[in-house]
Design a protein around this motif. Structure first.
Motif, short mmCIF file in Angstrom:
data_model
loop_
_atom_site.label_atom_id
_atom_site.label_comp_id
_atom_site.label_asym_id
_atom_site.label_seq_id
_atom_site.Cartn_x
_atom_site.Cartn_y
_atom_site.Cartn_z
N ARG A 1 23.22 -3.21 13.04
CA ARG A 1 22.82 -4.08 11.93
C ARG A 1 23.32 -5.51 12.17
O ARG A 1 22.63 -6.49 11.84
CB ARG A 1 23.37 -3.53 10.62
N ALA A 2 24.55 -5.61 12.75
CA ALA A 2 25.11 -6.93 13.02
C ALA A 2 24.33 -7.66 14.12
O ALA A 2 24.13 -8.87 14.06
CB ALA A 2 26.58 -6.81 13.41
N LYS A 3 23.86 -6.89 15.12
CA LYS A 3 23.13 -7.49 16.24
C LYS A 3 21.68 -7.79 15.89
O LYS A 3 21.12 -8.80 16.32
CB LYS A 3 23.16 -6.54 17.44
N ARG A 4 21.07 -6.89 15.15
CA ARG A 4 19.63 -6.99 14.90
C ARG A 4 19.35 -6.87 13.41
O ARG A 4 18.69 -5.93 12.96
CB ARG A 4 18.87 -5.91 15.67
N ALA A 5 19.84 -7.81 12.66
CA ALA A 5 19.69 -7.74 11.20
C ALA A 5 18.23 -7.65 10.80
O ALA A 5 17.89 -6.98 9.81
CB ALA A 5 20.35 -8.97 10.56
N TRP A 6 17.36 -8.30 11.59
CA TRP A 6 15.94 -8.29 11.26
C TRP A 6 15.35 -6.88 11.26
O TRP A 6 14.41 -6.60 10.51
CB TRP A 6 15.16 -9.16 12.25
N ALA A 7 15.91 -6.01 12.10
CA ALA A 7 15.38 -4.65 12.18
C ALA A 7 15.76 -3.80 10.97
O ALA A 7 15.17 -2.74 10.73
CB ALA A 7 15.87 -3.97 13.46
N TRP A 8 16.76 -4.28 10.22
CA TRP A 8 17.24 -3.52 9.08
C TRP A 8 16.78 -4.10 7.75
O TRP A 8 17.10 -3.59 6.68
CB TRP A 8 18.78 -3.47 9.09
N GLU A 9 16.02 -5.20 7.84
CA GLU A 9 15.53 -5.82 6.63
C GLU A 9 14.52 -4.93 5.94
O GLU A 9 13.73 -4.23 6.59
CB GLU A 9 14.88 -7.16 6.95
N THR A 10 14.55 -4.92 4.63
CA THR A 10 13.56 -4.16 3.86
C THR A 10 12.65 -5.14 3.13
O THR A 10 13.09 -6.24 2.73
CB THR A 10 14.24 -3.26 2.83
N VAL A 11 11.41 -4.77 2.97
CA VAL A 11 10.44 -5.61 2.30
C VAL A 11 10.34 -5.19 0.86
O VAL A 11 10.08 -4.01 0.56
CB VAL A 11 9.06 -5.50 3.00
N GLU A 12 10.57 -6.11 -0.04
CA GLU A 12 10.47 -5.79 -1.46
C GLU A 12 9.01 -5.79 -1.88
O GLU A 12 8.24 -6.66 -1.51
CB GLU A 12 11.24 -6.84 -2.27
N ARG A 13 8.63 -4.75 -2.62
CA ARG A 13 7.24 -4.62 -3.06
C ARG A 13 7.18 -4.88 -4.56
O ARG A 13 8.09 -4.54 -5.28
CB ARG A 13 6.70 -3.23 -2.72
#
Length: 208
Positions: free
Chosen positions: A196-208
């Motif tokens: 998560r620290a290295k690739r925060a973008w991969a752990w982002e969630t999209v709010e609907r």
């Protein structure tokens, strides 16, 4: 899942080849029957007469084998359709180990998932165990020892067998795949935190 260490008792012989999962448990019995209720339906086409009475010619109905915890089987046991209920049905009859020259692949893996030990031994060795069991008439038992990975015949001979180390440890500890994964919980959480620290973008969630 119950732990498996050793099991001892008379080994019941069903040595015919290609006993498939539909013979072990008919598909219709899996509808509306809970996991723990399948034992009475195991092998029912062989086990019972048309009127529902016990078939005296079926080997597992013999008094010597009614409470057997070990099943001796022929080649390709458990072949056929994928059916976890086949393992549940055998365990419902009281079996904890099945010894055969070979197994259906899916059935073989389902055994480990549910606490039933499948043991591969040569066909001539299995027939010898069956002969010794018959001669002993309940006076001496077969022992399946997973910790030592040996089968002890009624006459005392020790026959080695091999089991995948991970599957063996899981049975000895009574752990299914989920429980095995949870043993690595700390390592999994540490990896997730680092990733998560290295690739925060991969752990982002999209709010609907």
């Amino acid at each position: 899942m119950d732990r498996f260490t050793t099991v001892s008792g008379p080994a019941a012989p069903m040595l015919g080849a290609n006993i498939d999962t539909d013979v072990i448990i008919p598909i219709q019995r899996l509808v509306g029957t809970g996991r723990t209720g399948l034992g009475p339906h195991a092998f029912e086409r062989l086990r019972y007469n048309k009127d529902g009475s016990d078939n005296p010619d079926f080997v597992l109905n013999r008094a010597q084998y009614r409470d057997s915890p070990i099943l001796l089987a022929g080649p390709n046991f458990g072949c056929g359709s994928s059916r976890e209920g086949a393992v549940w049905a055998l365990m419902g009859m009281g079996f904890r180990a099945v010894i055969a020259p070979s197994f259906g692949d899916i059935f073989f893996n389902n055994c480990f998932q549910n606490g039933l030990l499948p043991v591969r031994l040569p066909e001539d060795v299995i027939r010898r165990i069956a002969e010794e069991t018959e001669a002993a008439q309940g006076a001496r038992h077969t022992v399946v020892d997973l910790a030592r990975q040996v089968v002890v015949t009624p006459e005392g001979a020790e026959i080695p067998f091999s089991v995948d180390a991970r599957k063996r440890d899981a049975l000895l500890e009574g752990l299914d795949d989920i429980a095995l994964t949870l043993k690595q919980k700390d390592a999994i959480l540490a990896w997730q935190k680092a990733d998560r620290a290295k690739r925060a973008w991969a752990w982002e969630t999209v709010e609907r």
